[in-house]
Write a protein that holds these residues in place. Structure first.
Motif, PDB file in Angstrom:
ATOM      1  N   LEU A 112       4.125   8.617  -8.943  1.00 34.94           N
ATOM      2  CA  LEU A 112       4.112   7.185  -8.656  1.00 34.94           C
ATOM      3  C   LEU A 112       5.000   6.489  -9.679  1.00 34.94           C
ATOM      4  CD1 LEU A 112       0.304   6.556  -7.969  1.00 34.94           C
ATOM      5  CD2 LEU A 112       2.118   6.992  -6.313  1.00 34.94           C
ATOM      6  N   ARG A 113       5.935   5.659  -9.184  1.00 34.55           N
ATOM      7  CA  ARG A 113       6.878   5.012 -10.111  1.00 34.55           C
ATOM      8  C   ARG A 113       6.809   3.502  -9.969  1.00 34.55           C
ATOM      9  NH1 ARG A 113      11.960   8.574  -9.827  1.00 34.55           N
ATOM     10  NH2 ARG A 113      11.170  10.508  -8.975  1.00 34.55           N
ATOM     11  N   GLY A 114       5.660   2.953 -10.320  1.00 33.96           N
ATOM     12  CA  GLY A 114       5.571   1.500 -10.314  1.00 33.96           C
ATOM     13  C   GLY A 114       5.156   0.952  -8.969  1.00 33.96           C
ATOM     14  N   ILE A 115       3.861   1.059  -8.660  1.00 36.62           N
ATOM     15  CA  ILE A 115       3.346   0.570  -7.386  1.00 36.62           C
ATOM     16  C   ILE A 115       2.643  -0.763  -7.616  1.00 36.62           C
ATOM     17  CG2 ILE A 115       1.761   1.028  -5.481  1.00 36.62           C
ATOM     18  CD1 ILE A 115       3.783   3.118  -5.415  1.00 36.62           C
ATOM     19  N   ASP A 116       2.991  -1.760  -6.804  1.00 37.59           N
ATOM     20  CA  ASP A 116       2.241  -3.011  -6.777  1.00 37.59           C
ATOM     21  C   ASP A 116       1.694  -3.161  -5.371  1.00 37.59           C
ATOM     22  OD1 ASP A 116       2.788  -4.477  -9.422  1.00 37.59           O
ATOM     23  OD2 ASP A 116       4.780  -3.790  -8.796  1.00 37.59           O
ATOM     24  N   LEU A 117       0.382  -3.347  -5.282  1.00 40.91           N
ATOM     25  CA  LEU A 117      -0.233  -3.433  -3.955  1.00 40.91           C
ATOM     26  C   LEU A 117      -1.564  -4.143  -4.105  1.00 40.91           C
ATOM     27  CD1 LEU A 117      -0.259  -2.452  -0.947  1.00 40.91           C
ATOM     28  CD2 LEU A 117      -1.511  -0.452  -1.756  1.00 40.91           C
ATOM     29  N   SER A 118      -1.834  -5.068  -3.214  1.00 43.42           N
ATOM     30  CA  SER A 118      -3.183  -5.628  -3.226  1.00 43.42           C
ATOM     31  C   SER A 118      -3.733  -5.622  -1.813  1.00 43.42           C
ATOM     32  CB  SER A 118      -3.199  -7.038  -3.824  1.00 43.42           C
ATOM     33  OG  SER A 118      -2.624  -7.939  -2.924  1.00 43.42           O
ATOM     34  N   VAL A 119      -5.045  -5.417  -1.729  1.00 42.69           N
ATOM     35  CA  VAL A 119      -5.739  -5.362  -0.446  1.00 42.69           C
ATOM     36  C   VAL A 119      -6.808  -6.439  -0.480  1.00 42.69           C
ATOM     37  CG1 VAL A 119      -7.141  -3.952   1.087  1.00 42.69           C
ATOM     38  CG2 VAL A 119      -5.321  -2.881  -0.253  1.00 42.69           C
ATOM     39  N   GLU A 120      -6.728  -7.367   0.469  1.00 43.83           N
ATOM     40  CA  GLU A 120      -7.725  -8.441   0.518  1.00 43.83           C
ATOM     41  C   GLU A 120      -8.987  -7.940   1.204  1.00 43.83           C
ATOM     42  OE1 GLU A 120      -7.299 -11.348  -0.959  1.00 43.83           O
ATOM     43  OE2 GLU A 120      -5.276 -10.754  -1.564  1.00 43.83           O
ATOM     44  N   THR A 121     -10.092  -8.602   0.906  1.00 42.56           N
ATOM     45  CA  THR A 121     -11.353  -8.247   1.549  1.00 42.56           C
ATOM     46  C   THR A 121     -11.218  -8.395   3.068  1.00 42.56           C
ATOM     47  OG1 THR A 121     -12.525  -9.041  -0.386  1.00 42.56           O
ATOM     48  CG2 THR A 121     -13.811  -8.793   1.627  1.00 42.56           C
ATOM     49  N   GLY A 122     -11.644  -7.370   3.783  1.00 38.50           N
ATOM     50  CA  GLY A 122     -11.584  -7.397   5.242  1.00 38.50           C
ATOM     51  C   GLY A 122     -10.272  -6.876   5.809  1.00 38.50           C
ATOM     52  N   GLU A 123      -9.310  -6.596   4.939  1.00 34.30           N
ATOM     53  CA  GLU A 123      -8.025  -6.086   5.417  1.00 34.30           C
ATOM     54  C   GLU A 123      -8.103  -4.583   5.690  1.00 34.30           C
ATOM     55  OE1 GLU A 123      -3.633  -7.604   4.214  1.00 34.30           O
ATOM     56  OE2 GLU A 123      -4.900  -6.972   2.567  1.00 34.30           O
ATOM     57  N   VAL A 124      -7.300  -4.114   6.645  1.00 39.35           N
ATOM     58  CA  VAL A 124      -7.116  -2.678   6.844  1.00 39.35           C
ATOM     59  C   VAL A 124      -5.656  -2.372   6.532  1.00 39.35           C
ATOM     60  CG1 VAL A 124      -7.145  -0.770   8.487  1.00 39.35           C
ATOM     61  CG2 VAL A 124      -8.878  -2.574   8.621  1.00 39.35           C
ATOM     62  N   VAL A 125      -5.424  -1.675   5.426  1.00 42.08           N
ATOM     63  CA  VAL A 125      -4.059  -1.370   5.009  1.00 42.08           C
ATOM     64  C   VAL A 125      -3.807   0.114   5.222  1.00 42.08           C
ATOM     65  CG1 VAL A 125      -2.445  -1.285   3.083  1.00 42.08           C
ATOM     66  CG2 VAL A 125      -3.981  -3.247   3.337  1.00 42.08           C
ATOM     67  N   CYS A 126      -2.798   0.431   6.015  1.00 44.68           N
ATOM     68  CA  CYS A 126      -2.448   1.826   6.255  1.00 44.68           C
ATOM     69  C   CYS A 126      -1.214   2.180   5.436  1.00 44.68           C
ATOM     70  CB  CYS A 126      -2.158   2.071   7.732  1.00 44.68           C
ATOM     71  SG  CYS A 126      -3.648   2.134   8.731  1.00 44.68           S
ATOM     72  N   VAL A 127      -1.307   3.280   4.705  1.00 41.30           N
ATOM     73  CA  VAL A 127      -0.181   3.756   3.912  1.00 41.30           C
ATOM     74  C   VAL A 127       0.428   4.941   4.645  1.00 41.30           C
ATOM     75  CG1 VAL A 127       0.571   4.605   1.668  1.00 41.30           C
ATOM     76  CG2 VAL A 127      -1.385   3.055   1.816  1.00 41.30           C
ATOM     77  N   ILE A 128       1.707   4.830   4.990  1.00 45.54           N
ATOM     78  CA  ILE A 128       2.386   5.932   5.672  1.00 45.54           C
ATOM     79  C   ILE A 128       3.558   6.382   4.811  1.00 45.54           C
ATOM     80  CG2 ILE A 128       1.735   5.102   7.962  1.00 45.54           C
ATOM     81  CD1 ILE A 128       4.606   4.022   8.251  1.00 45.54           C
ATOM     82  N   GLY A 129       4.111   7.533   5.155  1.00 48.77           N
ATOM     83  CA  GLY A 129       5.245   8.041   4.389  1.00 48.77           C
ATOM     84  C   GLY A 129       5.262   9.552   4.425  1.00 48.77           C
TER      85      GLY A 129
END
Lengths: 260, 288
Positions: free
Chosen positions: A19-36
């Motif tokens: 990991l080279r510097g990840i910025d990410l926020s997930v709000e309450t109730g959100e569904v965040v899918c990470v692909i790659g």
């Protein structure tokens, strides 16, 4: 206050920077899918959220608590974060019901009767009310993964982490697990999902994050990321994943033998 | 039109034709196998007949199978000697199991000195003969500390003397069992909020012990035989075990029949146990 807030997260295994510097926020109730692609650091990112991996630097806050703080009571934070693994990781020596009750009783201090009741509710939630007395080895992969989801839900988590929950399943068993996850999303559960199921990400995610080489390349609503990806790397990845039969030999540098 | 032979792409030249087998052998492979097996049986039967013809059956029966000598050994052979053998075995096993578990956990500890101590202990006691350790516990330590006594007398000395060596072997077995439990089990338990210790006790160790039950049962068999060393501690009529009991009977009757009786009694313990190990291993193989 975001459910998850990740700032400038770095993780290296020896010399390998995952990991080279990840910025990410997930709000309450959100569904965040990470692909790659494989090896892009998706799973490592997920495992840094509940500190299964110790980040090299950067910070992770879960519901306002900094889990990267050395004085943080990580067991207390973890009991509020449900996690579902690719390999299910059900406890093989325990029946399904005990898989759901052991942490309720040992960690939350619930009585056996209360833990059993909550286990029954959650098994019913994933459609396996009749499997309470089975051992994990007697279940199909899809059933095992649904039990694993129910086990996490029995702890009343504030958010759920899914680490490629369908990647170890036979194709015909993927649907039943995704159905449960869709239901959870509809109920408003906060979810961070690492997945290769693009149709699930497209349909259910409030936001899609495309990672490659340990960084977030692109993120946005699924319609944007899938429908009109801005980055060439995203376009290439989606082309290969969504249209595998249309990948040409020229693209991959293969040359058909000539004059034989 | 494409010829079928040219459809295989990329292999270059066609393989050279295999030469026809030379027809030197007169017998087919099956015939030769049968001949070899028959010859093997014939040699075996011939040797057996030679032994039976050469043996002096009367002398053999007189030496090893004297029913009157055997009869005199009972019931003490069972009520005292066999009983003590089993008691020594179980005590040493229990002691070794607890100490072995502690050593295994130390060996896997993240605290360096624990690891070093456990490694040193295991290397030391796997490298020493049981008899030497028994001498040390039975005579060496009491000589050094004359005012103190090992609790339990001979029982205590055998328990510790055999147990400390068994612990070294069991520690390695248990460590392997713990490491054979997939890492995901511990991770799943930790993500549910269990502490490391709680996850070990509730999730990892129960599965590890399932894996190591067959090798631990083997350890009981080894210990059963090692209890024969207890005689060096100067056992009395009440603490006597099978080997010493048979040796005493051999001296008084000047006849080796008691050794045969003791041997059969040992087998009465060890053969069922080794059957049990085999059954446990088969069951474990089926579960995987």
């Amino acid at each position: 206050m975001p459910a998850i807030e990740i700032r400038d997260l770095h993780k290296a295994f020896g010399k390998l920077e995952v990991l080279r510097g990840i910025d990410l926020s997930v709000e309450t109730g959100e569904v965040v899918c990470v692909i790659g692609p494989s090896g892009s650091g998706k799973s490592t990112l997920l495992r840094c959220v509940n500190l299964l991996e110790q980040p090299t630097s950067g910070s992770v806050h879960v519901a306002g608590v900094e889990v990267t703080d050395p004085d943080c009571d990580i067991d207390d934070v973890r009991r509020r974060i449900g996690m579902v693994f690719q390999q299910f990781n059900l406890f093989g020596h325990l029946r399904v019901r005990e898989n759901l009750t052991i942490a309720q009783r040992r960690v939350l201090g619930r009585t056996r009767a209360e833990a059993d009741r909550i286990a029954a509710v959650n098994l019913d939630r994933v459609g396996l009310a009749d499997k309470a007395d089975a051992y994990p080895a007697q279940l199909s992969g899809g059933q095992q993964q649904r039990v694993a989801i129910a086990r996490a839900l029995a702890m009343d988590p504030q958010l759920m982490l899914f680490d490629e929950p369908t990647s170890a399943l036979d194709p015909e068993l993927v649907g039943e697990v995704l159905a449960v996850m869709r239901g959870l999303a509809a109920e408003g559960m906060t979810m961070l999902v690492v997945t290769h199921e693009m149709s699930f990400a497209r349909e259910v995610a409030s936001r899609v994050v495309f990672m490659d080489g340990g960084t977030v390349v692109e993120s946005g609503p699924p319609d944007e990321v899938f429908g009109a990806p801005r980055e060439p790397r995203t376009r290439e990845f989606l082309h290969r994943v969504l249209e595998p039969t249309r990948v040409s030999e020229a693209e991959i540098g293969a040359h058909a033998p000539s004059g034989s | 039109m494409a010829e079928p032979e040219t459809l295989a792409v990329g292999s270059g030249a066609a393989p050279a034709p295999v030469p026809p087998p030379a027809r030197r052998r007169r017998l087919g492979r099956r015939q030769r196998q049968r001949l070899g097996r028959t010859a093997g049986y014939l040699v075996f039967v011939a040797l057996l007949l030679a032994v039976v013809a050469a043996a002096d059956w009367g002398t053999l029966a007189d030496a090893f199978f004297r029913l009157d000598v055997a009869g005199e050994m009972f019931p003490e052979a069972i009520t005292v000697a066999l009983r003590n053998t089993i008691v020594y075995t179980l005590l040493a096993f229990a002691f070794g199991l607890v100490l072995g578990l502690v050593l295994a956990l130390m060996r896997l500890s993240s605290v360096g000195p624990y690891r070093w101590f456990a490694t040193g202990y295991i290397e030391l006691f796997r490298g020493l003969p049981s008899l030497l350790v028994l001498f040390m516990v039975g005579y060496g330590v009491p000589l050094a500390f004359p005012n103190r006594e090992i609790p339990g007398g001979v029982y205590g000395a055998v328990t510790i003397g055999l147990g400390v060596t068994a612990a070294a072997y069991m520690a390695e077995t248990i460590r392997a069992g713990i490491q054979a439990v997939p890492k995901g089990q511990l991770e799943a338990a930790r993500t549910l909020g269990m502490s490391h210790g709680r996850a070990m006790v509730s999730i990892v160790l129960p599965q590890a012990f399932r894996i190591v039950i067959p090798p631990l049962t083997n350890e009981i068999i080894l210990l059963t035989k090692d209890t024969s060393l207890a005689y060096v501690l100067g056992v009395t009529a009440t603490t006597i075990e099978l080997t010493k009991f048979a040796g005493d009977a051999l001296n008084t009757r000047v006849n080796p029949t008691p050794l045969v009786v003791a041997g059969l009694l040992y087998l009465a313990i060890t053969l069922p146990l080794s059957q049990l190990v085999r059954w446990l291993e088969r069951r474990a193989a089926k579960e995987r």
